[in-house]
Structure formats: structure tokens, C-alpha cells
Design a protein around this motif. Structure first.
Motif, PDB file in Angstrom:
ATOM      1  N   ASN A  75      -4.622  -9.647  -7.191  1.00 56.88           N
ATOM      2  CA  ASN A  75      -5.325  -8.393  -7.246  1.00 56.88           C
ATOM      3  C   ASN A  75      -5.566  -7.918  -5.901  1.00 56.88           C
ATOM      4  O   ASN A  75      -6.125  -8.571  -4.999  1.00 56.88           O
ATOM      5  CB  ASN A  75      -6.294  -8.592  -8.102  1.00 56.88           C
ATOM      6  N   GLY A  76      -5.378  -6.500  -5.700  1.00 55.61           N
ATOM      7  CA  GLY A  76      -5.606  -5.996  -4.416  1.00 55.61           C
ATOM      8  C   GLY A  76      -4.693  -6.265  -3.429  1.00 55.61           C
ATOM      9  O   GLY A  76      -4.658  -6.031  -2.305  1.00 55.61           O
ATOM     10  N   ALA A  77      -3.298  -6.873  -3.561  1.00 56.91           N
ATOM     11  CA  ALA A  77      -2.288  -7.178  -2.532  1.00 56.91           C
ATOM     12  C   ALA A  77      -1.837  -5.854  -2.145  1.00 56.91           C
ATOM     13  O   ALA A  77      -1.071  -6.028  -1.206  1.00 56.91           O
ATOM     14  CB  ALA A  77      -1.544  -8.067  -3.178  1.00 56.91           C
ATOM     15  N   GLY A  78      -1.670  -4.920  -3.117  1.00 58.52           N
ATOM     16  CA  GLY A  78      -0.939  -3.616  -2.954  1.00 58.52           C
ATOM     17  C   GLY A  78       0.310  -3.405  -3.595  1.00 58.52           C
ATOM     18  O   GLY A  78       0.948  -2.570  -3.280  1.00 58.52           O
ATOM     19  N   LYS A  79       0.460  -4.368  -4.829  1.00 62.21           N
ATOM     20  CA  LYS A  79       1.638  -4.007  -5.572  1.00 62.21           C
ATOM     21  C   LYS A  79       1.728  -2.733  -6.283  1.00 62.21           C
ATOM     22  O   LYS A  79       2.788  -1.908  -6.127  1.00 62.21           O
ATOM     23  CB  LYS A  79       1.559  -5.048  -6.592  1.00 62.21           C
TER      24      LYS A  79
ATOM     25  N   LEU B 183       4.448   0.225  -5.780  1.00 62.64           N
ATOM     26  CA  LEU B 183       5.237   0.548  -6.669  1.00 62.64           C
ATOM     27  C   LEU B 183       5.295   2.273  -6.731  1.00 62.64           C
ATOM     28  O   LEU B 183       6.379   2.820  -6.747  1.00 62.64           O
ATOM     29  CB  LEU B 183       4.933   0.014  -8.016  1.00 62.64           C
ATOM     30  N   LYS B 184       4.064   2.799  -6.596  1.00 57.73           N
ATOM     31  CA  LYS B 184       3.949   4.020  -6.800  1.00 57.73           C
ATOM     32  C   LYS B 184       4.538   4.858  -5.581  1.00 57.73           C
ATOM     33  O   LYS B 184       4.889   5.975  -5.413  1.00 57.73           O
ATOM     34  CB  LYS B 184       2.443   4.550  -6.806  1.00 57.73           C
ATOM     35  N   THR B 185       4.520   4.137  -4.302  1.00 57.90           N
ATOM     36  CA  THR B 185       5.327   4.639  -3.229  1.00 57.90           C
ATOM     37  C   THR B 185       6.696   4.905  -3.243  1.00 57.90           C
ATOM     38  O   THR B 185       7.406   5.795  -2.966  1.00 57.90           O
ATOM     39  CB  THR B 185       4.814   3.860  -1.805  1.00 57.90           C
ATOM     40  N   LEU B 186       7.310   3.658  -4.092  1.00 61.21           N
ATOM     41  CA  LEU B 186       8.825   3.706  -4.269  1.00 61.21           C
ATOM     42  C   LEU B 186       9.328   4.697  -5.299  1.00 61.21           C
ATOM     43  O   LEU B 186      10.430   5.339  -5.508  1.00 61.21           O
ATOM     44  CB  LEU B 186       9.007   2.301  -4.723  1.00 61.21           C
ATOM     45  N   LEU B 187       8.167   5.133  -6.127  1.00 62.61           N
ATOM     46  CA  LEU B 187       8.650   6.102  -7.078  1.00 62.61           C
ATOM     47  C   LEU B 187       8.083   7.751  -6.843  1.00 62.61           C
ATOM     48  O   LEU B 187       7.943   8.615  -7.428  1.00 62.61           O
ATOM     49  CB  LEU B 187       7.741   5.850  -8.446  1.00 62.61           C
TER      50      LEU B 187
ATOM     51  N   LEU C  31      12.481   0.109 -12.247  1.00 64.96           N
ATOM     52  CA  LEU C  31      11.229  -0.608 -11.969  1.00 64.96           C
ATOM     53  C   LEU C  31      10.478  -0.862 -13.144  1.00 64.96           C
ATOM     54  O   LEU C  31      10.518  -0.120 -14.054  1.00 64.96           O
ATOM     55  CB  LEU C  31      10.349   0.270 -10.897  1.00 64.96           C
ATOM     56  N   LEU C  32       9.915  -2.333 -13.069  1.00 65.24           N
ATOM     57  CA  LEU C  32       9.052  -2.539 -14.418  1.00 65.24           C
ATOM     58  C   LEU C  32       7.816  -2.994 -14.009  1.00 65.24           C
ATOM     59  O   LEU C  32       7.856  -3.999 -13.152  1.00 65.24           O
ATOM     60  CB  LEU C  32       9.784  -3.720 -15.201  1.00 65.24           C
ATOM     61  N   ASP C  33       6.761  -2.587 -14.597  1.00 64.11           N
ATOM     62  CA  ASP C  33       5.417  -2.882 -14.279  1.00 64.11           C
ATOM     63  C   ASP C  33       4.908  -3.613 -15.440  1.00 64.11           C
ATOM     64  O   ASP C  33       4.538  -3.201 -16.336  1.00 64.11           O
ATOM     65  CB  ASP C  33       4.521  -1.613 -13.960  1.00 64.11           C
TER      66      ASP C  33
END
Length: 266
Positions: free
Chosen positions: A53-57, A61-65, A184-186
Motif C-alpha cells: 500500500n502506497g507503493a504507487g501502483k 496505472l492511472k498514468t498509463l490510462l 490492464l486489470l486492477d
């Protein structure tokens, strides 16, 4: 005797990059959500993205989208550097995402969910658009589901009447229908049982076999290691590990996620 002096060029070892973020940094005020994040997903490959948690995932993901624009770094789609300013830009580039909330409309049918925002219309007299082309939409939805070996009781059934695994399958199939480069899958198995999670894992492999790049953010480490080709771990906004999944164990992943190896090496 074989003549090794042939002037023919060696076979190409280039692997097409379906989607990548190189040296991505993203700041929100004084908070460095991403510092130097690197993820590359090749065509036909499943990459698992891990991190505490908090690693930036989520930010990555939102940056890639296209939801966030990086302060530094670059985005690559189909071997080309691109600029994305919205989710629509990502979709136009052939990138789609299955979010944890699924974003399905529960009160309408499977077919209508598959084509939500992509409805096909029949042409009426004088070339004017008429009613929905339900026959074509149903046939295309059925083909997309069958290609992923998804069996549903009916395509006319309301999504609310499906099981959790079936809803997840519809969401994946819909995204695959409109993806040309990467999926992408979250947390795709977060609310699923063991058997349903296995089905989703099998679907990820099937999607990759079609030539799409698949990036899966997951906390289900054992299952993700089983289905992924490669693992990338983010640690405090940086890429701490990028390695083949086959050589990793859950303890390896956990120790990197919480920073033990990085701190010991410092």
C-alpha cells in the motif's frame, strides 16, 4: 558442411512493446507518488504489478490510462512514444482497463453492457440511422465471449443476475473487444472464490495469446505468480524488481514489497 559465412541478417530479437512507462515521476503537491517507475509489457505477455500500500501502483496505472500526466518520463504504446491526456486517448490507442468496481450496468443485458458506449445502429431509409443493430451486436458479443471460453446462461440476461465470476468475465471480455494493444486489470480476483479466480487467470493467458499485452495489478501473489510471465514490483514510487515470474517465490516478492532487500543493499 554448413556454410556459416552467409550474409543473411540474423533473426530479429525485437519484441514489440504493447505498453510501457519509462522513468515515470508524478508529484501531487509535496508528495512524490512516483519517483522512477518503469514497467514494460510486451505483446503476448502477462506482467503482474505488485507493491505494498502506497507503493504507487494506482497512480502508475492511472498514468498509463491517461488519467494522470507524468511530470517526467514517457509512455510507449505499440513501440511509439505517445502523449495521453485522458482515458479517451488511451482507448483510442487501443488500451482498456478492467477496474475492481467493474463499471458494469447491472440492470441491462450482457450484450448491452458489452457495447455500452459503442452501440451499433442499423441504417434506415436514405442512409439514416435507425434502431440498434441487436443481431450484429449479439453475434459479436457471443463471438467475443466464446473466444475467451466464457459460457453464460444467456446474453439477454441482466448483469445483476450473474455470479461474481461471470460479471468479471463479462467485464474482461468487453475490455478485450475494444483493446488493440494492451489490457490492464486492477485486482481482477479480489472478490472471487478460488475456482472463479482460476478462470480469470486462464482468461489473462488467453488474452495474451491473442497478441495483447496484459498488465495485472494484484495482491493475490500466489495466483498472479502462476499466470504471469514477468513480475514488476514498485517500492515507494520506484521499480524495485523486474524479473521472470518463474524464478520467484511469494517470500521473495513480499520481502521486496516491504523494502527489506532494498534497505539491506543500501
Amino acid at each position: 558442411m554448413t556454410n556459416n559465412s552467409s550474409s543473411a541478417p540474423p533473426p530479429s530479437t525485437h519484441r514489440k512493446v504493447a505498453l510501457a512507462g519509462h522513468n515515470i515521476a508524478k508529484r501531487f503537491g509535496h508528495v512524490n507518488a512516483l519517483i522512477d517507475a518503469n514497467v514494460t509489457v510486451h505483446a503476448g505477455e502477462v506482467v503482474a504489478l505488485f507493491g505494498d500500500n502506497g507503493a504507487g501502483k494506482s497512480t502508475f496505472l492511472k498514468t498509463l490510462l491517461g488519467v494522470h500526466q507524468p511530470d517526467e518520463g514517457k509512455i510507449i504504446v505499440d513501440d511509439q512514444e505517445v502523449e495521453m491526456n485522458s482515458i479517451r486517448d488511451a482507448q483510442n490507442l487501443g488500451i482498456d482497463c478492467v477496474h475492481q468496481e467493474l463499471a458494469l450496468a447491472p440492470d441491462i443485458s450482457v450484450v448491452d453492457n458489452m457495447f455500452l458506449g459503442h452501440e451499433e445502429m442499423r441504417h434506415g431509409g436514405l442512409g439514416l440511422l435507425g434502431a440498434l443493430s441487436r443481431k450484429d451486436m449479439t453475434e459479436k458479443a457471443d463471438a467475443a465471449l466464446r473466444e475467451l471460453s466464457i459460457n453464460l446462461p444467456s446474453l439477454k440476461i441482466a448483469v445483476r443476475d450473474l455470479s461474481g465470476g461471470q460479471r468479471q468475465a463479462v467485464a474482461v471480455a468487453r475490455a478485450v473487444m475494444w483493446s488493440r494493444s494492451a489490457l490492464l486489470l486492477d485486482e481482477p480476483t479480489a472478490a472471487l472464490g478460488a475456482r472463479q479466480s482460476e478462470i480469470v487467470g486462464d482468461m489473462m493467458r488467453t488474452v495474451a495469446s491473442r497478441g495483447l499485452g496484459v498488465l495485472c495489478v494484484s495482491h493475490d501473489l500466489p495466483r498472479a505468480l502462476k499466470f504471469a510471465d514477468r513480475v514488476v514490483i514498485l517500492w515507494r514510487g520506484e521499480t524495485a524488481l523486474d524479473a521472470p515470474a518463474a524464478g520467484l517465490t511469494v517470500p521473495d516478492v513480499v520481502s521486496t514489497m516491504v523494502g527489506y532487500k532494498k534497505e539491506e543493499a543500501a
